[in-house]
Write an enzyme that holds these catalytic residues in place. Structure first.
Site, PDB file in Angstrom:
ATOM      1  N   GLU A  24      54.925  69.406 -10.939  1.00 35.67           N
ATOM      2  CA  GLU A  24      54.758  70.731 -11.573  1.00 35.67           C
ATOM      3  C   GLU A  24      54.927  71.919 -10.620  1.00 35.67           C
ATOM      4  O   GLU A  24      55.479  72.965 -10.998  1.00 35.67           O
ATOM      5  CB  GLU A  24      53.393  70.819 -12.275  1.00 35.67           C
ATOM      6  CG  GLU A  24      53.264  69.924 -13.504  1.00 35.67           C
ATOM      7  CD  GLU A  24      53.042  68.450 -13.176  1.00 35.67           C
ATOM      8  OE1 GLU A  24      52.673  68.162 -12.008  1.00 35.67           O
ATOM      9  OE2 GLU A  24      53.237  67.588 -14.049  1.00 35.67           O
ATOM     10  N   ASP A  59      49.013  71.431 -22.077  1.00 36.86           N
ATOM     11  CA  ASP A  59      50.175  72.015 -21.392  1.00 36.86           C
ATOM     12  C   ASP A  59      51.505  72.080 -22.149  1.00 36.86           C
ATOM     13  O   ASP A  59      51.998  73.150 -22.494  1.00 36.86           O
ATOM     14  CB  ASP A  59      50.391  71.314 -20.039  1.00 36.86           C
ATOM     15  CG  ASP A  59      50.328  69.774 -20.086  1.00 36.86           C
ATOM     16  OD1 ASP A  59      50.308  69.220 -21.194  1.00 36.86           O
ATOM     17  OD2 ASP A  59      50.322  69.142 -19.011  1.00 36.86           O
ATOM     18  N   ARG A  79      59.846  60.520 -21.978  1.00 35.57           N
ATOM     19  CA  ARG A  79      60.548  59.794 -20.905  1.00 35.57           C
ATOM     20  C   ARG A  79      61.752  59.019 -21.441  1.00 35.57           C
ATOM     21  O   ARG A  79      62.830  59.066 -20.856  1.00 35.57           O
ATOM     22  CB  ARG A  79      59.599  58.815 -20.210  1.00 35.57           C
ATOM     23  CG  ARG A  79      58.403  59.514 -19.610  1.00 35.57           C
ATOM     24  CD  ARG A  79      57.618  58.596 -18.711  1.00 35.57           C
ATOM     25  NE  ARG A  79      56.262  59.102 -18.525  1.00 35.57           N
ATOM     26  CZ  ARG A  79      55.524  58.905 -17.451  1.00 35.57           C
ATOM     27  NH1 ARG A  79      55.973  58.218 -16.450  1.00 35.57           N
ATOM     28  NH2 ARG A  79      54.297  59.389 -17.368  1.00 35.57           N
ATOM     29  N   GLU A 139      54.512  59.760 -24.424  1.00 39.75           N
ATOM     30  CA  GLU A 139      55.171  59.350 -23.173  1.00 39.75           C
ATOM     31  C   GLU A 139      56.541  58.733 -23.457  1.00 39.75           C
ATOM     32  O   GLU A 139      57.511  58.986 -22.743  1.00 39.75           O
ATOM     33  CB  GLU A 139      54.302  58.345 -22.402  1.00 39.75           C
ATOM     34  CG  GLU A 139      52.975  58.896 -21.917  1.00 39.75           C
ATOM     35  CD  GLU A 139      53.093  59.879 -20.761  1.00 39.75           C
ATOM     36  OE1 GLU A 139      54.195  60.115 -20.269  1.00 39.75           O
ATOM     37  OE2 GLU A 139      52.038  60.426 -20.365  1.00 39.75           O
TER      38      GLU A 139
HETATM   39  C1  DMJ Z   1      55.141  64.251 -16.692  1.00 39.44           C
HETATM   40  O1  DMJ Z   1      55.214  63.015 -17.295  1.00 39.44           O
HETATM   41  C2  DMJ Z   1      55.420  65.327 -17.676  1.00 39.44           C
HETATM   42  O2  DMJ Z   1      55.764  66.460 -16.971  1.00 39.44           O
HETATM   43  C3  DMJ Z   1      54.265  65.638 -18.568  1.00 39.44           C
HETATM   44  O3  DMJ Z   1      54.488  66.757 -19.386  1.00 39.44           O
HETATM   45  C4  DMJ Z   1      52.985  65.838 -17.811  1.00 39.44           C
HETATM   46  N1  DMJ Z   1      53.086  65.514 -16.448  1.00 39.44           N
HETATM   47  C5  DMJ Z   1      53.806  64.391 -16.009  1.00 39.44           C
HETATM   48  C6  DMJ Z   1      53.979  64.414 -14.517  1.00 39.44           C
HETATM   49  O4  DMJ Z   1      52.959  65.005 -13.829  1.00 39.44           O
END
Ligand code: DMJ
Length: 643
Positions: A535, A401, A272, A268
């Protein structure tokens, strides 16, 4: 937990130590930690002084006290009185006038030591006369000095690197007034989200828009790292909200500090913070963002100290101690976490000239390449101690994902030179298509999850990003299947739109089923929430860029209106707990990714394509745009710092 010694002085204290009133008659009998600290400092300074004095005495006087009888043989003596005159520097014994001079010199030094002792004692007495507040203030001043020194050290300029070609940082203003109006609406929503965060949650990681106060989760650790500020920066920038951008920059410059005793999620924080800072740097050219990104990256590196080099999920920024989530298949690391570092780490190596970041992520890739994959699929869990897969669960949604996304984007970001990444991506999506992608009875294409040898016919909101990914990867696909993958992207976009359209609020649930007569609808109560996720809108945007089919703008506008109607509150935007209820309750969280991703993708959807064109920019998984490194192949030979 903060160690007591590091607590602010107003914080918790150790029990007082009784040193006896007679020892310090003018002082209270009990001493607090800070005062003990000062006392110890003074005593240790005193002892050091005595020892120092001893070593400063001329050698001859030392030998008188510690006469081993060997000194003439073993120790070459420096005669300070003859410096310059006796080039060999050796003491010539038996010379009377020198004896006298030595005695005088000794006497002088003894007097000096006595005087220094007196002075140290006087200073100690003076210190002890000071009030607690004065002593605290002195300690604080000393601490500040150390912090300033460290800051100076950390802020050393990095080696200059040629900036990649930064094309398409423009207003992207659409000519069509209707589209312009929609875009302005999205910008107004961003203002509303930012202003409320600014007012009620400033410096906190996120905002509670109903309680109107700061919010955080364990992914950011226990400190206020201003996640929303960092995540929102590039969105503010491209929307032309420059005052807000500057406010954010100022906060980051003054307050964003990574030497905190806080355990954060490596993934994260990477997507971010490092992603957000790097994008802000490339867009604005402000060095502070690059410097902060590198400072943070250095703090993440200890997470890679595992027997396999597969990083821990969490790391303590201060101690560097890492660990994994307890719930993750017997302490495994997670594919979507350790597999979503590549883009940012390649840029870090590019900008610093230090290959350490690049090597860490390439090591992960090499290790994955060597492993057997059940049915060609990557399981979501990998044990960082043994290097073996954990539970055989494969997903293109949560836990898996962005690993697939980063394989494709590694290739794109390398100006399509990183063929190894492209091959891994092609292999992976072939297996996914074979084992996980199905069509429902009603004709909806969905991506299920592989669990212990069987397909679960459920798709997560998170999985909806894959529509955009298939479209983005269409060009350059194996066997020239570009048309096929663009079509697959369109089908996923359609399915995800249905998941929105089949709700009361026209907002998508967290997960939806294709089972027992149910299609694209959430069944369990705890899967009916919408937390401002991006998404589906992300996929609309990619599909719009590649097809210009107006339905994607239409669907994006539907989502915009629904968010504004059902998630907007006077204190910001909130997630909702049940998208099938006509009177939804709020979860009272304004997620940082709402500003980083959801609103950015909507804004781009209603902008011209020449704003951040996809030939020049690759968006990380948190929607932070990073430039294609046209000069750099996977060995980063374009960076002169590497030569
Ligand atoms: C985001 O923090 C990023 O896109 C991450 O890859 C997974 N999904 C969250 C938001 O839904």
């Amino acid at each position: 937990m903060t160690t007591p010694a590091l607590l602010p002085l107003s914080g918790r204290r150790l029990p007082p130590l009784n040193l006896g009133a007679s020892a310090f008659p003018h002082h209270r009998a009990t001493l607090r930690l800070s005062e003990k600290f000062i006392l110890l400092l003074i005593l240790s300074a005193f002892i050091t002084l005595c020892f120092g004095a001893f070593f400063f005495l001329p050698d001859s006087s030392k030998h008188k006290r510690f006469d081993l009888g060997l000194e003439d043989v073993l120790i070459p003596h420096v005669d300070t009185s003859k410096e310059g005159k006796n080039p060999g520097g050796f003491l010539i014994h038996g010379q009377g006038h020198d004896e006298h001079r030595h005695r005088e010199e000794e006497e002088r030094l003894r007097n000096k030591i006595r005087a220094d002792h007196e002075k140290a004692l006087e200073e100690a007495k003076e210190k002890l006369k000071k009030s607690r507040d004065e002593i605290q203030a002195e300690i604080q001043t000393e601490k500040n000095k150390v912090v300033q020194e460290l800051k100076k050290k950390d802020s050393k300029p990095l080696p200059p690197v040629p900036l990649p070609n930064l094309i398409g940082i423009n207003s992207g203003e659409p000519a069509d007034p209707d589209i312009r109006e929609k875009r302005n609406k999205v910008k107004e929503m961003m203002k509303h989200a930012w202003d409320n965060y600014r007012q009620y949650g400033w410096g906190h990681n996120e905002l509670k828009p109903i309680a109107r106060k700061g919010h955080s989760t364990n992914i950011f650790g226990n400190s206020q790292m201003g996640a929303t500020i960092v995540d929102a920066l590039d969105t503010l920038y491209i929307m032309g909200l420059h005052d807000e951008f500057r406010e954010g920059q100022e906060w980051i410059d003054k307050n964003l500090d990574f030497s905190v005793n806080s355990e954060v999620s490596v993934f994260e924080v990477n997507i971010r913070f490092i992603g957000g800072l790097l994008a802000a740097y490339y867009l604005s050219g402000q060095e502070v963002f690059k410097i902060k990104a590198v400072q943070l990256a250095v703090k993440l590196l200890p997470a890679f100290n595992t027997p396999t080099g597969i990083p821990w999920a969490m790391v303590n920024l201060k101690s560097g101690v890492g660990r994994n989530w307890g719930w993750a298949s017997a302490g495994s690391s997670i594919l979507a976490e350790f597999g979503t570092l590549h883009m940012e780490f390649v840029h870090l190596s590019y900008l610093t000239g230090d290959p350490v970041y690049y090597n860490k992520v390439m090591h992960i890739r090499k290790l994955l390449q060597k492993m057997d994959r059940p049915n060609g699929l990557y399981p979501n869990y990998l044990n960082p101690r043994t290097g073996r897969w954990g539970q055989h669960h494969t997903s293109v949604g949560g836990l898996g994902d962005s690993f697939y996304e980063y394989l494709l984007k590694a290739w794109l970001m390398s100006d399509k030179m990183d063929m190894e990444a492209r091959k891994m991506y092609d292999d992976a999506i072939e297996a996914i298509e074979k084992h996980l992608i199905r069509k429902s009875n009603g004709g909806l294409t969905f991506i299920g999850e592989w669990k212990n040898g069987h397909l679960e016919r459920k798709m997560g909101h998170l999985t909806c990003f894959a529509g955009g990914m298939f479209a983005l990867g269409a060009d350059g696909s194996r066997d020239d299947k570009a048309g096929h993958y663009l079509q697959l992207g369109a089908e996923i976009a359609h399915t995800c739109h249905e998941s929105y359209d089949r709700t009361t609020l026209k907002l998508g649930p967290e997960a939806f089923k294709f089972d027992g007569g149910v299609e694209a609808v959430a069944v369990r109560q705890n899967e009916k929430y919408y937390i401002l996720r991006p998404e589906v809108i992300e996929t609309y945007w990619y599909m719009w860029r590649f097809t210009h089919d107006p339905k994607y703008r239409q669907w994006g506008w539907e989502a915009t209106q629904a968010i504004d109607k059902y998630c907007r509150v006077s204190g910001g935007f909130s997630g909702v707990k049940d998208v099938y209820s006509s009177s939804p309750t709020y979860d009272d969280v304004q997620q940082s990714f709402f500003l980083a991703e959801t609103l950015k993708y909507l804004y781009l959807l209603f902008s011209n394509d020449d704003l951040l064109p996809l030939d020049n920019w690759v968006f990380n998984t948190e929607a932070h745009p990073l430039p294609v490194l046209h000069l750099a192949n996977t060995t980063l030979s374009g960076n002169p710092a590497y030569r």
